[in-house]
Design a protein around this motif. Structure first.
Motif, short mmCIF file in Angstrom:
data_model
loop_
_atom_site.label_atom_id
_atom_site.label_comp_id
_atom_site.label_asym_id
_atom_site.label_seq_id
_atom_site.Cartn_x
_atom_site.Cartn_y
_atom_site.Cartn_z
N ARG A 197 7.66 -10.32 0.09
CA ARG A 197 6.95 -9.92 1.31
C ARG A 197 7.88 -9.21 2.28
NH1 ARG A 197 2.79 -13.63 4.92
NH2 ARG A 197 2.44 -12.11 6.58
N ALA A 198 9.09 -9.72 2.43
CA ALA A 198 10.05 -9.11 3.34
C ALA A 198 10.47 -7.72 2.86
CB ALA A 198 11.28 -10.01 3.49
N LEU A 199 10.70 -7.59 1.55
CA LEU A 199 11.13 -6.31 1.00
C LEU A 199 10.04 -5.25 1.13
CD1 LEU A 199 13.12 -4.53 -0.55
CD2 LEU A 199 12.22 -5.50 -2.68
N VAL A 200 8.82 -5.60 0.76
CA VAL A 200 7.72 -4.63 0.86
C VAL A 200 7.50 -4.23 2.31
CG1 VAL A 200 5.25 -4.27 0.45
CG2 VAL A 200 6.64 -5.47 -1.26
N ALA A 201 7.61 -5.16 3.21
CA ALA A 201 7.47 -4.84 4.63
C ALA A 201 8.53 -3.84 5.08
CB ALA A 201 7.54 -6.12 5.47
N GLU A 202 9.74 -3.99 4.57
CA GLU A 202 10.82 -3.05 4.90
C GLU A 202 10.49 -1.65 4.37
OE1 GLU A 202 13.89 -3.28 6.37
OE2 GLU A 202 14.46 -5.39 6.39
N VAL A 203 10.00 -1.58 3.14
CA VAL A 203 9.67 -0.28 2.55
C VAL A 203 8.55 0.39 3.34
CG1 VAL A 203 8.73 0.87 0.51
CG2 VAL A 203 10.48 -0.91 0.25
N ILE A 204 7.54 -0.37 3.68
CA ILE A 204 6.42 0.19 4.45
C ILE A 204 6.89 0.63 5.83
CG2 ILE A 204 4.23 -0.40 5.56
CD1 ILE A 204 3.63 -2.15 3.10
N ASP A 205 7.77 -0.15 6.43
CA ASP A 205 8.31 0.24 7.74
C ASP A 205 9.06 1.57 7.64
OD1 ASP A 205 9.10 -0.54 10.60
OD2 ASP A 205 11.05 -0.20 9.66
N GLU A 206 9.79 1.76 6.54
CA GLU A 206 10.52 3.02 6.37
C GLU A 206 9.57 4.19 6.16
OE1 GLU A 206 13.58 5.53 6.57
OE2 GLU A 206 13.79 3.36 6.84
N THR A 207 8.47 3.97 5.42
CA THR A 207 7.51 5.07 5.25
C THR A 207 6.88 5.45 6.59
OG1 THR A 207 5.63 3.59 4.73
CG2 THR A 207 6.95 4.39 2.88
N GLU A 208 6.64 4.46 7.43
CA GLU A 208 6.07 4.74 8.75
C GLU A 208 7.08 5.50 9.61
OE1 GLU A 208 3.58 4.97 12.03
OE2 GLU A 208 3.18 4.64 9.90
N ARG A 209 8.34 5.10 9.52
CA ARG A 209 9.38 5.80 10.28
C ARG A 209 9.47 7.25 9.84
NH1 ARG A 209 14.96 6.81 10.90
NH2 ARG A 209 15.40 6.51 8.70
N GLN A 210 9.38 7.50 8.54
CA GLN A 210 9.46 8.86 8.04
C GLN A 210 8.20 9.65 8.38
OE1 GLN A 210 12.18 10.25 6.72
NE2 GLN A 210 13.22 8.30 7.04
N ARG A 211 7.06 8.98 8.42
CA ARG A 211 5.82 9.68 8.81
C ARG A 211 5.94 10.21 10.23
NH1 ARG A 211 1.65 9.15 11.89
NH2 ARG A 211 2.37 7.11 12.65
N VAL A 212 6.46 9.39 11.11
CA VAL A 212 6.63 9.82 12.50
C VAL A 212 7.62 10.97 12.59
CG1 VAL A 212 7.45 9.10 14.77
CG2 VAL A 212 5.99 7.57 13.42
N ARG A 213 8.67 10.88 11.79
CA ARG A 213 9.72 11.90 11.84
C ARG A 213 9.26 13.22 11.26
NH1 ARG A 213 13.83 14.03 8.83
NH2 ARG A 213 13.17 12.92 6.96
N THR A 214 8.45 13.18 10.20
CA THR A 214 8.10 14.41 9.47
C THR A 214 6.68 14.88 9.73
OG1 THR A 214 7.31 13.20 7.52
CG2 THR A 214 9.67 13.74 7.62
N ALA A 215 5.82 14.00 10.29
CA ALA A 215 4.40 14.30 10.47
C ALA A 215 3.70 14.57 9.14
CB ALA A 215 4.22 15.49 11.42
N ARG A 216 4.24 14.02 8.06
CA ARG A 216 3.63 14.16 6.74
C ARG A 216 2.81 12.91 6.44
NH1 ARG A 216 4.96 12.66 1.39
NH2 ARG A 216 4.35 14.20 -0.18
N ARG A 217 1.71 13.10 5.71
CA ARG A 217 0.85 11.98 5.35
C ARG A 217 1.63 10.91 4.60
NH1 ARG A 217 -4.48 12.99 1.75
NH2 ARG A 217 -2.88 13.68 0.26
N THR A 218 1.43 9.66 4.98
CA THR A 218 2.20 8.56 4.39
C THR A 218 1.79 8.32 2.94
OG1 THR A 218 2.24 7.50 6.56
CG2 THR A 218 2.86 6.15 4.67
N PRO A 219 2.76 8.34 2.02
CA PRO A 219 2.42 8.02 0.63
C PRO A 219 2.17 6.52 0.48
CG PRO A 219 4.77 8.47 0.84
CD PRO A 219 4.16 8.72 2.18
N PRO A 220 1.24 6.12 -0.38
CA PRO A 220 1.01 4.69 -0.58
C PRO A 220 2.22 4.00 -1.18
CG PRO A 220 -0.20 6.00 -2.20
CD PRO A 220 0.36 6.96 -1.20
N VAL A 221 2.33 2.71 -0.92
CA VAL A 221 3.41 1.88 -1.45
C VAL A 221 2.79 0.87 -2.41
CG1 VAL A 221 5.16 0.15 -0.91
CG2 VAL A 221 4.88 2.15 0.57
#
Length: 365
Positions: A197-221
């Motif tokens: 649970r902790a690891l997946v949450a970290e990965v999802i948090d990183e995808t959200e951080r990259q979405r904000v940075r790039t304005a690209r649609r978030t890929p599913p995890v």
């Protein structure tokens, strides 16, 4: 007579399987760069069939059949694999730093069992190499299977997964969190519910951080689980992945079981894939589908050699399916053969399309 199975495969099987693997990937990579050929081959191998199309996570899949991770570790041949008629491809496993993996020999054919055993150990060229490869053309969605470097301790594993997401975010259509390979020491411990649970949450948090940075649609995890977990642990891992916000589950990775094998290589250390895994993985798809209650798509992997194999996993709850060993034994025409056969099975079953058939063999949903 089948050109691959009757003529070419017997010759290829005379040589070391890893040598053949590297030769094949190099050849497919070259073929994928021939102007116009991949697109033409894809139109022939995967005609537009409405029954096979579906939309998941806002993305269209022309076929539910995908290539499993492990075959194209560095995304060197994505154009050629797309030309074979796959609906999507899973590449990797990729780690932040390049690593050589375990000592050879580490890949074994079990022809009497239609199976493979591998103990590759996440050998790959690293995330920067994969990014360069994925900046080229593709004919279908490409998912990136991510892992940690062998020398990274488990309590620092999240950093490795986040690095892969940050580097590959612009070129990945989905991320697959691999915590289920048996060939990296300690990796499967990350499937424990709390750690997962902790690891997946970290990965999802990183995808959200990259979405904000790039304005690209978030890929599913998505999260890939092993078939060897105790039933209670499997259920807890499914719950943990869902609670962390995973967008899908891949069921399953290779197994350490050796039940019923006949090959002289049955005692080799590593993960077993292929036909012996078919029933077990289908049952786990059914369990995950029932437990998830339709919250997220399930991807079924293990022992798919025919359209009937794929159909059974779809009825058990898989929206998508993947193969690897089947391609080694069945050859490059297999995706097209499965697509044709699956279309016929869906029509015979009275289903409008793949989505209509998903989970129809599961009771009490």
């Amino acid at each position: 007579m089948h050109p691959y199975r009757d003529l070419l495969k017997p010759q290829l099987f005379r040589f070391d399987p890893e040598d053949v693997h590297h030769f094949t990937i190099a050849g497919l990579g070259a073929a994928g760069r021939l102007p116009g050929l991949p697109a033409l081959a894809r139109r022939l191998s995967l005609p537009d069939v409405p029954e096979l199309r579906q939309t998941l996570w806002g993305r269209e899949f022309a076929s539910p059949l995908g290539l499993a991770a492990g075959l194209d570790k560095n995304a060197e041949a994505v154009t050629a694999f797309g030309a074979m008629g796959f609906g999507f491809l899973e590449v990797g496993t990729v780690t932040p730093l390049a690593q050589s993996g375990n000592e050879r020999p580490r890949l074994f054919r079990l022809p009497e069992d239609d199976a493979l055993i591998n103990r590759m150990g996440f050998n790959n060229g690293g995330m920067a190499t994969m990014r360069r490869h994925l900046e080229g053309p593709r004919l279908c969605p490409v998912w990136v299977n991510i892992g940690k470097n062998k020398l990274t301790p488990n309590d620092e594993a999240a950093s490795d997964y986040r690095k892969c997401v940050a580097e590959l975010y612009p070129v990945a259509d989905a991320f697959v969190v691999n915590v289920s390979s048996p060939n990296t020491p300690g990796l499967r411990a990350l499937q424990a519910a709390g750690d997962l649970r902790a690891l997946v949450a970290e990965v999802i948090d990183e995808t959200e951080r990259q979405r904000v940075r790039t304005a690209r649609r978030t890929p599913p995890v998505l999260v890939k689980l092993a078939p060897d977990l105790h039933p209670a642990d499997f259920g807890a891992s499914v719950d943990a992945a869902l609670a962390a916000g995973a967008d899908g589950l891949i069921i399953s990775n290779t197994t350490l079981s050796r039940d019923g094998l006949r090959s002289v290589h049955q005692g080799e250390t590593g993960g077993l894939s292929g036909r012996p895994l078919r029933e077990r993985s289908t049952e786990l798809v059914r369990q995950a589908y029932s437990q998830a209650g339709g919250q997220v798509p399930i991807i079924g992997v293990g022992g798919i050699f025919t359209a009937q194999d794929a159909y059974e996993k779809i009825l058990a709850g898989a929206s998508l399916v993947e193969l690897y060993s089947g391609l080694i034994y069945g050859g490059p025409s297999l995706p097209a053969e499965i697509a044709r056969g699956l279309t016929a099975l869906l029509r015979r079953g009275g289903f409008q399309d793949v989505a209509d058939a998903v989970g129809r063999g599961v009771q009490n949903i």
